[in-house]
Design a protein around this motif. Structure first.
Motif, PDB file in Angstrom:
ATOM      1  N   ASN A 122       0.815  -1.214   0.000  1.00  0.00           N
ATOM      2  CA  ASN A 122       0.000   0.000   0.000  1.00  0.00           C
ATOM      3  C   ASN A 122       0.850   1.267   0.000  1.00  0.00           C
ATOM      4  N   LEU A 123       2.046   1.179   0.566  1.00  0.00           N
ATOM      5  CA  LEU A 123       2.929   2.351   0.588  1.00  0.00           C
ATOM      6  C   LEU A 123       3.603   2.563  -0.761  1.00  0.00           C
ATOM      7  N   ASN A 124       4.214   1.495  -1.299  1.00  0.00           N
ATOM      8  CA  ASN A 124       4.895   1.600  -2.596  1.00  0.00           C
ATOM      9  C   ASN A 124       5.307   0.204  -3.074  1.00  0.00           C
ATOM     10  N   PRO A 125       4.478  -0.459  -3.878  1.00  0.00           N
ATOM     11  CA  PRO A 125       4.794  -1.831  -4.312  1.00  0.00           C
ATOM     12  C   PRO A 125       6.082  -1.948  -5.118  1.00  0.00           C
ATOM     13  N   SER A 126       6.508  -0.857  -5.748  1.00  0.00           N
ATOM     14  CA  SER A 126       7.727  -0.917  -6.569  1.00  0.00           C
ATOM     15  C   SER A 126       8.980  -1.092  -5.716  1.00  0.00           C
ATOM     16  N   PHE A 127       8.866  -0.848  -4.396  1.00  0.00           N
ATOM     17  CA  PHE A 127      10.010  -0.992  -3.499  1.00  0.00           C
ATOM     18  C   PHE A 127      10.146  -2.410  -2.948  1.00  0.00           C
ATOM     19  N   ILE A 128       9.250  -3.311  -3.344  1.00  0.00           N
ATOM     20  CA  ILE A 128       9.351  -4.697  -2.885  1.00  0.00           C
ATOM     21  C   ILE A 128      10.273  -5.445  -3.845  1.00  0.00           C
ATOM     22  N   ASN A 129      11.540  -5.527  -3.464  1.00  0.00           N
ATOM     23  CA  ASN A 129      12.531  -6.159  -4.339  1.00  0.00           C
ATOM     24  C   ASN A 129      12.778  -7.614  -3.925  1.00  0.00           C
ATOM     25  N   GLU A 130      13.766  -8.240  -4.528  1.00  0.00           N
ATOM     26  CA  GLU A 130      14.046  -9.656  -4.267  1.00  0.00           C
ATOM     27  C   GLU A 130      14.406  -9.905  -2.805  1.00  0.00           C
ATOM     28  N   GLU A 131      15.215  -9.014  -2.224  1.00  0.00           N
ATOM     29  CA  GLU A 131      15.605  -9.191  -0.824  1.00  0.00           C
ATOM     30  C   GLU A 131      14.392  -9.111   0.102  1.00  0.00           C
ATOM     31  N   THR A 132      13.566  -8.106  -0.126  1.00  0.00           N
ATOM     32  CA  THR A 132      12.357  -7.940   0.676  1.00  0.00           C
ATOM     33  C   THR A 132      11.442  -9.142   0.514  1.00  0.00           C
ATOM     34  N   ALA A 133      11.246  -9.586  -0.724  1.00  0.00           N
ATOM     35  CA  ALA A 133      10.365 -10.721  -1.007  1.00  0.00           C
ATOM     36  C   ALA A 133      10.871 -11.997  -0.338  1.00  0.00           C
ATOM     37  N   THR A 134      12.177 -12.211  -0.347  1.00  0.00           N
ATOM     38  CA  THR A 134      12.761 -13.399   0.266  1.00  0.00           C
ATOM     39  C   THR A 134      12.504 -13.422   1.769  1.00  0.00           C
ATOM     40  N   CYS A 135      12.682 -12.288   2.415  1.00  0.00           N
ATOM     41  CA  CYS A 135      12.462 -12.202   3.863  1.00  0.00           C
ATOM     42  C   CYS A 135      10.989 -12.425   4.213  1.00  0.00           C
ATOM     43  N   LEU A 136      10.096 -11.839   3.420  1.00  0.00           N
ATOM     44  CA  LEU A 136       8.667 -11.990   3.678  1.00  0.00           C
ATOM     45  C   LEU A 136       8.206 -13.428   3.442  1.00  0.00           C
ATOM     46  N   TYR A 137       8.684 -14.033   2.368  1.00  0.00           N
ATOM     47  CA  TYR A 137       8.337 -15.429   2.068  1.00  0.00           C
ATOM     48  C   TYR A 137       8.756 -16.320   3.233  1.00  0.00           C
ATOM     49  N   THR A 138       9.961 -16.103   3.750  1.00  0.00           N
ATOM     50  CA  THR A 138      10.476 -16.911   4.857  1.00  0.00           C
ATOM     51  C   THR A 138       9.570 -16.830   6.073  1.00  0.00           C
ATOM     52  N   GLY A 139       9.172 -15.614   6.433  1.00  0.00           N
ATOM     53  CA  GLY A 139       8.333 -15.430   7.609  1.00  0.00           C
ATOM     54  C   GLY A 139       6.962 -16.055   7.456  1.00  0.00           C
ATOM     55  N   ILE A 140       6.366 -15.892   6.286  1.00  0.00           N
ATOM     56  CA  ILE A 140       5.037 -16.479   6.049  1.00  0.00           C
ATOM     57  C   ILE A 140       5.127 -18.005   6.044  1.00  0.00           C
ATOM     58  N   MET A 141       6.140 -18.537   5.379  1.00  0.00           N
ATOM     59  CA  MET A 141       6.301 -19.990   5.300  1.00  0.00           C
ATOM     60  C   MET A 141       6.485 -20.605   6.689  1.00  0.00           C
ATOM     61  N   THR A 142       7.350 -20.028   7.506  1.00  0.00           N
ATOM     62  CA  THR A 142       7.636 -20.620   8.814  1.00  0.00           C
ATOM     63  C   THR A 142       6.462 -20.478   9.767  1.00  0.00           C
ATOM     64  N   ASP A 143       5.745 -19.350   9.735  1.00  0.00           N
ATOM     65  CA  ASP A 143       4.654 -19.157  10.683  1.00  0.00           C
ATOM     66  C   ASP A 143       3.366 -19.861  10.275  1.00  0.00           C
ATOM     67  N   THR A 144       3.312 -20.356   9.052  1.00  0.00           N
ATOM     68  CA  THR A 144       2.140 -21.128   8.623  1.00  0.00           C
ATOM     69  C   THR A 144       2.441 -22.627   8.571  1.00  0.00           C
ATOM     70  N   GLY A 145       3.625 -23.023   9.049  1.00  0.00           N
ATOM     71  CA  GLY A 145       3.996 -24.435   8.976  1.00  0.00           C
ATOM     72  C   GLY A 145       4.050 -24.918   7.544  1.00  0.00           C
ATOM     73  N   SER A 146       4.717 -24.126   6.706  1.00  0.00           N
ATOM     74  CA  SER A 146       4.772 -24.391   5.258  1.00  0.00           C
ATOM     75  C   SER A 146       3.369 -24.418   4.660  1.00  0.00           C
ATOM     76  N   PHE A 147       2.560 -23.443   5.073  1.00  0.00           N
ATOM     77  CA  PHE A 147       1.229 -23.172   4.498  1.00  0.00           C
ATOM     78  C   PHE A 147       0.181 -24.219   4.853  1.00  0.00           C
ATOM     79  N   LYS A 148       0.361 -24.924   5.984  1.00  0.00           N
ATOM     80  CA  LYS A 148      -0.606 -25.960   6.342  1.00  0.00           C
ATOM     81  C   LYS A 148      -1.503 -25.584   7.523  1.00  0.00           C
ATOM     82  N   TYR A 149      -1.147 -24.508   8.271  1.00  0.00           N
ATOM     83  CA  TYR A 149      -1.961 -24.136   9.419  1.00  0.00           C
ATOM     84  C   TYR A 149      -3.267 -23.483   8.970  1.00  0.00           C
ATOM     85  N   PRO A 150      -4.306 -23.534   9.822  1.00  0.00           N
ATOM     86  CA  PRO A 150      -5.614 -22.979   9.456  1.00  0.00           C
ATOM     87  C   PRO A 150      -5.600 -21.491   9.127  1.00  0.00           C
TER      88      PRO A 150
END
Length: 335
Positions: free
Chosen positions: A150-178
């Protein structure tokens, strides 16, 4: 996402600032991933940004882009205090109670900086000037993605995306939690478009065990016990067993989940002895509607989410197990 809060945050970031970002003590993938993603984003906006972690964290997270710049308060207290004192804006990520940051608690409380909380846990304490609190969202990283987009999607680069993917993956148990929704998967697909390599991230987190960790897992699985007449499994690791396997922070990550792989089990618990701190650290994972967070809060000074929570005991391991077995009988109706 609340548009007025986004606008208020945008106003805070409209001029150059010194910014500090803080995760909770013993930060996990979601905590570090969200902090690092926010740091990468803010640096693109030319803000002077630092991350201060209350203490160290597992080695399996030390490959994350930008991780080497993180300052550990437990090791560099003087530098951390100076940075916080000079900051005009403080972000606190993946926690909603200043008690979760240990010795940094009073320092942040006493700081005159504007404080922004971004978190997905229940029952937030009132200490921040601006709150992004969404307990129904899978992870803090998912919230951070929505904010940054919402602030600026063009600033979401590879480094940012990698960090976000990691956090979502780990906190959802590799996308299996409810808590994983179609929106979570939509965000993941966008992060992949931005350069996150899902298979490589999964390998870094889950497929680079040390031999010592595997030996520790073997001991832990050998210590599994089924609670009589209840769909509950618990497992233990005492200090001697940890020392035998040269235990390092993060080595027991994920062990508690093995209990839930047993058919019919609705609650899995791990108890880990720490003789230095004189505590038993406890993790709870549940299936369905068993409120792991309420159980941890009522009996073991803890909390968290309905299906994933943590707690601790200051009794011996033997006495803690006895207390656990009695407490489970009190929650019998929840199974």
């Amino acid at each position: 996402m609340n548009k007025s809060k986004i606008q208020k945050l945008d106003n805070f970031l409209s001029s150059h600032k010194k910014i500090t970002i803080i995760p909770h003590k013993n930060p996990d993938g979601d905590a570090l991933g969200s902090c690092l993603a926010l740091m990468h984003f803010l640096k693109q906006k030319s803000h002077d940004t630092s991350i201060i972690s209350p203490n160290n964290y597992p080695n399996f997270l030390k490959w994350l882009p930008g991780e080497k710049s993180i300052i550990k308060f437990s090791e560099e207290e003087k530098l951390a205090k100076t940075i916080i004192k000079e900051s005009s804006l403080i972000f606190v990520l993946d926690f909603n109670d200043l008690n979760r940051i240990g010795d940094l608690n009073k320092i942040i409380q006493n700081s005159k900086s504007k404080k922004i909380m971004i978190d997905h846990h229940e029952n937030p304490k009132k200490f921040a000037d601006l709150e992004f609190s969404y307990p129904k969202i899978s992870s803090t990283c998912e919230i951070v993605y929505n904010i940054l987009y919402n602030l600026n999607p063009s600033f979401i680069n590879e480094e940012t995306a990698t960090c976000l993917y990691t956090g979502i993956m780990t906190d959802t148990g590799s996308f299996k939690y409810p808590s994983t929704t179609f929106k979570t998967h939509e965000i993941i697909s966008k992060l992949i478009k931005h350069g996150a390599n899902g298979s490589k991230i999964h390998e870094k987190i889950y497929d680079e065990f040390s031999l010592n960790k595997l030996n520790l897992l073997s001991i832990c699985l050998n210590n599994i016990r089924k609670v009589e007449k209840l769909p509950v499994i618990y497992m233990t690791l005492n200090q001697k067993e940890l020392d035998k396997c040269y235990f390092k922070k993060g080595d027991s990550e994920g062990f508690v989940n093995y209990g839930l792989s047993v058919k019919g089990i609705k609650l899995s618990i791990i108890l880990i002895e720490n003789t230095d701190e004189k505590i038993i650290k406890m993790s709870f994972r549940s299936k369905g509607n068993f409120p792991a967070n309420l159980f941890a809060e009522k009996f073991f000074n803890g909390g968290g989410h309905i299906n994933a929570a943590g707690g601790l005991s200051r009794k011996s391991l033997k006495k803690t197990i006895s207390k656990l077995l009695i407490a489970l009988q009190d929650f019998n109706d929840e199974f």
